[in-house]
Design a protein around this motif. Structure first.
Motif, PDB file in Angstrom:
ATOM      1  N   THR A   6      13.360  21.681 -14.806  1.00  0.00           N
ATOM      2  CA  THR A   6      13.277  22.871 -15.647  1.00  0.00           C
ATOM      3  C   THR A   6      12.216  22.607 -16.724  1.00  0.00           C
ATOM      4  O   THR A   6      11.825  21.455 -16.964  1.00  0.00           O
ATOM      5  CB  THR A   6      14.617  23.176 -16.319  1.00  0.00           C
ATOM      6  N   THR A   7      11.765  23.657 -17.390  1.00  0.00           N
ATOM      7  CA  THR A   7      10.716  23.497 -18.394  1.00  0.00           C
ATOM      8  C   THR A   7      11.146  22.548 -19.504  1.00  0.00           C
ATOM      9  O   THR A   7      10.393  21.648 -19.898  1.00  0.00           O
ATOM     10  CB  THR A   7      10.347  24.865 -18.987  1.00  0.00           C
ATOM     11  N   SER A   8      12.373  22.732 -20.009  1.00  0.00           N
ATOM     12  CA  SER A   8      12.857  21.860 -21.088  1.00  0.00           C
ATOM     13  C   SER A   8      12.973  20.425 -20.612  1.00  0.00           C
ATOM     14  O   SER A   8      12.564  19.483 -21.303  1.00  0.00           O
ATOM     15  CB  SER A   8      14.208  22.358 -21.603  1.00  0.00           C
ATOM     16  N   SER A 277      22.624  21.762 -24.450  1.00  0.00           N
ATOM     17  CA  SER A 277      22.123  23.022 -25.009  1.00  0.00           C
ATOM     18  C   SER A 277      20.653  22.931 -25.393  1.00  0.00           C
ATOM     19  O   SER A 277      20.056  23.936 -25.776  1.00  0.00           O
ATOM     20  CB  SER A 277      22.953  23.411 -26.241  1.00  0.00           C
ATOM     21  N   ARG A 278      20.056  21.754 -25.270  1.00  0.00           N
ATOM     22  CA  ARG A 278      18.631  21.590 -25.538  1.00  0.00           C
ATOM     23  C   ARG A 278      17.822  21.533 -24.254  1.00  0.00           C
ATOM     24  O   ARG A 278      16.648  21.186 -24.258  1.00  0.00           O
ATOM     25  CB  ARG A 278      18.392  20.333 -26.371  1.00  0.00           C
ATOM     26  N   GLY A 279      18.464  21.870 -23.131  1.00  0.00           N
ATOM     27  CA  GLY A 279      17.728  22.042 -21.883  1.00  0.00           C
ATOM     28  C   GLY A 279      17.572  20.809 -21.037  1.00  0.00           C
ATOM     29  O   GLY A 279      16.748  20.802 -20.119  1.00  0.00           O
ATOM     30  N   ALA A 280      18.323  19.737 -21.301  1.00  0.00           N
ATOM     31  CA  ALA A 280      18.221  18.520 -20.503  1.00  0.00           C
ATOM     32  C   ALA A 280      19.407  18.416 -19.542  1.00  0.00           C
ATOM     33  O   ALA A 280      20.462  19.023 -19.762  1.00  0.00           O
ATOM     34  CB  ALA A 280      18.171  17.291 -21.402  1.00  0.00           C
ATOM     35  N   TRP A 281      19.215  17.616 -18.475  1.00  0.00           N
ATOM     36  CA  TRP A 281      20.264  17.404 -17.464  1.00  0.00           C
ATOM     37  C   TRP A 281      20.449  15.909 -17.244  1.00  0.00           C
ATOM     38  O   TRP A 281      19.482  15.149 -17.238  1.00  0.00           O
ATOM     39  CB  TRP A 281      19.863  18.039 -16.127  1.00  0.00           C
ATOM     40  N   VAL A 282      21.701  15.493 -17.073  1.00  0.00           N
ATOM     41  CA  VAL A 282      21.999  14.104 -16.701  1.00  0.00           C
ATOM     42  C   VAL A 282      23.057  14.125 -15.608  1.00  0.00           C
ATOM     43  O   VAL A 282      23.884  15.049 -15.546  1.00  0.00           O
ATOM     44  CB  VAL A 282      22.506  13.268 -17.903  1.00  0.00           C
ATOM     45  N   PRO A 283      23.066  13.122 -14.707  1.00  0.00           N
ATOM     46  CA  PRO A 283      24.088  13.077 -13.662  1.00  0.00           C
ATOM     47  C   PRO A 283      25.487  12.981 -14.257  1.00  0.00           C
ATOM     48  O   PRO A 283      25.711  12.306 -15.265  1.00  0.00           O
ATOM     49  CB  PRO A 283      23.735  11.806 -12.871  1.00  0.00           C
ATOM     50  N   HIS A 330      18.721  13.465 -28.276  1.00  0.00           N
ATOM     51  CA  HIS A 330      19.993  14.176 -28.367  1.00  0.00           C
ATOM     52  C   HIS A 330      21.003  13.384 -29.188  1.00  0.00           C
ATOM     53  O   HIS A 330      21.210  12.192 -28.930  1.00  0.00           O
ATOM     54  CB  HIS A 330      20.588  14.417 -26.974  1.00  0.00           C
ATOM     55  N   PHE A 331      21.633  14.051 -30.158  1.00  0.00           N
ATOM     56  CA  PHE A 331      22.765  13.475 -30.877  1.00  0.00           C
ATOM     57  C   PHE A 331      24.018  14.188 -30.385  1.00  0.00           C
ATOM     58  O   PHE A 331      24.183  15.388 -30.581  1.00  0.00           O
ATOM     59  CB  PHE A 331      22.608  13.662 -32.385  1.00  0.00           C
ATOM     60  N   LEU A 332      24.892  13.439 -29.725  1.00  0.00           N
ATOM     61  CA  LEU A 332      26.107  14.014 -29.130  1.00  0.00           C
ATOM     62  C   LEU A 332      27.319  13.534 -29.904  1.00  0.00           C
ATOM     63  O   LEU A 332      27.509  12.322 -30.088  1.00  0.00           O
ATOM     64  CB  LEU A 332      26.239  13.588 -27.663  1.00  0.00           C
ATOM     65  N   THR A 333      28.148  14.472 -30.360  1.00  0.00           N
ATOM     66  CA  THR A 333      29.368  14.090 -31.056  1.00  0.00           C
ATOM     67  C   THR A 333      30.429  13.677 -30.044  1.00  0.00           C
ATOM     68  O   THR A 333      30.473  14.175 -28.914  1.00  0.00           O
ATOM     69  CB  THR A 333      29.900  15.252 -31.905  1.00  0.00           C
ATOM     70  N   TYR A 334      31.309  12.792 -30.467  1.00  0.00           N
ATOM     71  CA  TYR A 334      32.381  12.361 -29.577  1.00  0.00           C
ATOM     72  C   TYR A 334      33.310  13.534 -29.246  1.00  0.00           C
ATOM     73  O   TYR A 334      33.812  13.656 -28.130  1.00  0.00           O
ATOM     74  CB  TYR A 334      33.187  11.233 -30.231  1.00  0.00           C
ATOM     75  N   HIS A 335      33.500  14.416 -30.231  1.00  0.00           N
ATOM     76  CA  HIS A 335      34.368  15.573 -29.999  1.00  0.00           C
ATOM     77  C   HIS A 335      33.832  16.427 -28.853  1.00  0.00           C
ATOM     78  O   HIS A 335      34.603  16.887 -28.001  1.00  0.00           O
ATOM     79  CB  HIS A 335      34.458  16.407 -31.283  1.00  0.00           C
TER      80      HIS A 335
END
Length: 358
Positions: A6-8, A277-283, A330-335
């Motif tokens: 994807t573009t992002s 929500s910033r357009g990235a994908w991970v397995p 990316h900063f991901l919260t544990y919640h």
């Protein structure tokens, strides 16, 4: 190796610099090595390079040719955020990118300087606010390049035509600033009545801005919730704000001590990937193991996750003691991670590190 994103995601992979090439779905955005292009080789959107002393830089092109390219620029700037790299925003073309990659710093600086002087002298004659701002901005872009390339001669020569035009622009801006300061001083009536009136006006404007901020933030939260549920929101239903008002609301949000909206996560039952929500994908498999590592750190069973652990195409930067993680930009919260894991019934067990690239 996957090369279509994807573009992002394309900008994220380019920012990671973990593979040689990749492109977006419609070929409007693609990268080759350190260089990111938008709609062809004629427009270098971003480029990684090393300064003469070895400092790592990424330049984001400041010239925008279309609305779509402007969106590409915004995504690229977001993707490099949080990386250990100095960000430079300035004009750049393909030849300049080649010179920087090859270490031809003299040729690169000569092209930057000639381009700066050519732009300054080709501006129309006369001087107004728009003219002076354009000339000063041109010089400032070149100064940014000069500092990155560790040059000392970063200003136009005073006796050159470009130098004289620059001095004229600086003098005009200074005159305008003095005129505005004089006008402001004349309005600063310090009588008790005037002070009380200004205070009432300030409180009224601040209260109106606070109400608008609360509506705006509630809408941002609601849009994020719709995004998590794969629901589209019509633009007509959104609060329409101009850029200046939006910046005011964002500044107020920070001054009130509120944390910015977190990076959200979602996954459909049939999908094997997690989307941010910033357009990235991970397995999904890597996302589960990342959550399990974060849980073990949060519970004190681990002091930290393995160094340089990979999560898809991204690198895990840090796991905080409270379980929050920094992965790439990316900063991901544990919640947020726990909410998604609970939804899909992920068990909190010790992860198998050998199955995840480290």
């Amino acid at each position: 190796m996957k090369t279509v994103f994807t573009t992002s995601m394309c900008t994220h992979v380019w920012a990671q610099q973990v593979q040689e090439n990749g492109r977006g779905p419609n070929r409007s955005l693609y990268f080759e090595g350190p260089t990111l292009y938008s709609y062809g080789y004629h427009y270098v959107l971003g480029h990684f390079f090393l300064s003469p002393s070895g400092r790592r830089y990424v330049v984001i092109n400041s010239e925008r040719y279309s609305n779509t390219t402007a969106k590409h620029v915004s995504k690229a700037r977001s993707a490099v955020h949080g990386h250990d790299v100095n960000v430079l925003v300035a004009p750049v073309d393909r030849q300049l990118a080649w010179d920087l990659t090859a270490g031809n710093y003299e040729a690169a600086w000569d092209a930057i300087r000639r381009g700066r002087d050519h732009r300054i002298v080709t501006y129309r004659h006369g001087m107004d606010s728009k003219q002076s701002d354009a000339i000063i901005a041109t010089v400032q872009f070149a100064e940014s390049w000069g500092l990155a390339l560790e040059r000392e001669d970063i200003r136009p020569a005073e006796d050159s035509e470009a130098g004289k035009r620059y001095a004229e622009a600086v003098a005009y801006r200074r005159k305008m600033e003095e005129r505005r300061a004089k006008s402001e001083a004349s309005r600063n009536d310090m009588s008790p009545e005037a002070v009380a009136k200004r205070k009432r006006d300030y409180e009224r404007r601040n209260a109106a801005l606070l109400r608008k901020h609360n509506d705006w933030f509630a809408e941002q939260v609601e849009e994020l919730n719709h995004w998590r549920r794969y629901e589209n929101v019509s633009k007509r239903d959104r609060v329409q704000l101009d850029y200046k008002t939006r910046r005011k609301l964002e500044d107020m949000h920070e001054k009130l001590g509120h944390a910015p909206l977190p990076t959200a996560l979602r996954r459909k039952d049939e999908y094997s990937e997690v989307e941010t929500s910033r357009g990235a994908w991970v397995p999904w498999r890597d996302a589960v193991r990342l959550y399990q590592f974060a849980t073990m750190v949060k519970e004190g069973r681990l002091s930290s996750a393995p160094d340089r652990m990979r999560c898809g195409l991204f690198t895990l930067n840090k796991v905080h003691p409270n379980g929050d993680v920094q992965v790439g930009c990316h900063f991901l919260t544990y919640h947020e991670m726990h909410h998604l894991a609970h939804k899909f019934g992920v068990a909190v067990i010790e992860p198998q590190t050998q199955q995840m690239e480290v």
